[in-house]
Design a protein around this motif. Structure first.
Motif, PDB file in Angstrom:
ATOM      1  N   ARG A  47      -9.527 -62.196  57.454  1.00 35.29           N
ATOM      2  CA  ARG A  47     -10.020 -61.934  58.869  1.00 35.29           C
ATOM      3  C   ARG A  47      -9.824 -60.393  59.186  1.00 35.29           C
ATOM      4  O   ARG A  47      -8.607 -59.618  59.388  1.00 35.29           O
ATOM      5  CB  ARG A  47      -9.714 -62.769  59.820  1.00 35.29           C
ATOM      6  CG  ARG A  47     -10.001 -64.256  59.464  1.00 35.29           C
ATOM      7  CD  ARG A  47     -11.257 -64.440  59.961  1.00 35.29           C
ATOM      8  NE  ARG A  47     -11.694 -65.914  59.499  1.00 35.29           N
ATOM      9  CZ  ARG A  47     -12.730 -66.514  59.933  1.00 35.29           C
ATOM     10  NH1 ARG A  47     -13.586 -66.207  60.592  1.00 35.29           N
ATOM     11  NH2 ARG A  47     -12.996 -67.767  59.366  1.00 35.29           N
ATOM     12  N   VAL A  99      -7.531 -73.542  63.284  1.00 42.07           N
ATOM     13  CA  VAL A  99      -7.095 -73.521  62.151  1.00 42.07           C
ATOM     14  C   VAL A  99      -6.421 -75.061  62.123  1.00 42.07           C
ATOM     15  O   VAL A  99      -5.332 -75.390  62.759  1.00 42.07           O
ATOM     16  CB  VAL A  99      -5.965 -72.682  61.664  1.00 42.07           C
ATOM     17  CG1 VAL A  99      -5.543 -73.054  60.046  1.00 42.07           C
ATOM     18  CG2 VAL A  99      -6.593 -71.323  61.292  1.00 42.07           C
ATOM     19  N   ALA A 117     -11.146 -73.659  60.222  1.00 41.96           N
ATOM     20  CA  ALA A 117     -10.831 -73.439  59.080  1.00 41.96           C
ATOM     21  C   ALA A 117      -9.618 -74.116  58.789  1.00 41.96           C
ATOM     22  O   ALA A 117      -8.836 -74.704  59.582  1.00 41.96           O
ATOM     23  CB  ALA A 117     -10.404 -71.929  58.863  1.00 41.96           C
ATOM     24  N   THR A 121      -5.806 -71.520  55.137  1.00 44.03           N
ATOM     25  CA  THR A 121      -6.132 -70.389  55.508  1.00 44.03           C
ATOM     26  C   THR A 121      -5.064 -69.376  55.911  1.00 44.03           C
ATOM     27  O   THR A 121      -4.820 -68.254  55.619  1.00 44.03           O
ATOM     28  CB  THR A 121      -7.075 -70.432  56.803  1.00 44.03           C
ATOM     29  OG1 THR A 121      -8.179 -71.266  56.576  1.00 44.03           O
ATOM     30  CG2 THR A 121      -7.478 -69.015  57.225  1.00 44.03           C
TER      31      THR A 121
END
Length: 125
Positions: A47, A99, A117, A121
């Motif tokens: 990210r 997440v 996600a 992740t």
């Protein structure tokens, strides 16, 4: 909304910690602190750009302190409900990534516009 709005990353600590059977159940608070420290050091891999990371803890992990780069919030009740509340507050104002692998939570937050996600992740393993 063209200005540089940071991504809000909300991490379901219990779900992410529980995704790897490394003995976390013997020290839930310590496991949450290790996850917090990893997030503070590494951010969210893959990210780019600014991000605000919020780690939501519950149960035995309540009381874990925030550190630079990671705000820790102790859920007063259900961690899932607290995460949904955080997403609802941010909805429409900024992008949100949650997440978690929890199917029910994923459904609830995507209905509010969040991206989701899985635990890998932020916690390879």
């Amino acid at each position: 909304m063209e200005e540089n709005v940071s991504l809000l990353v909300v991490v379901d600590a219990a779900n992410v910690v529980g995704s790897v059977p490394d003995g976390w159940w013997r020290d839930r608070r310590g496991a949450a602190e290790r996850l917090r420290d990893r997030l503070a050091a590494d951010g969210v891999p893959g990210r780019a750009g600014p991000a605000e990371v919020v780690l939501v803890v519950e149960g035995a992990a309540r009381g874990v302190e925030s550190v630079t780069g990671v705000r820790v919030e102790s859920a007063p009740g259900s961690g899932d409900d607290h995460i949904v509340e955080l997403v609802a507050r941010a909805a429409g104002d900024r992008p949100v990534l949650v997440v978690t692998a929890d199917r029910g939570l994923r459904r609830r937050v995507t209905e509010l516009g969040a991206e989701v996600a899985g635990p890998r992740t932020v916690r390879p393993g």
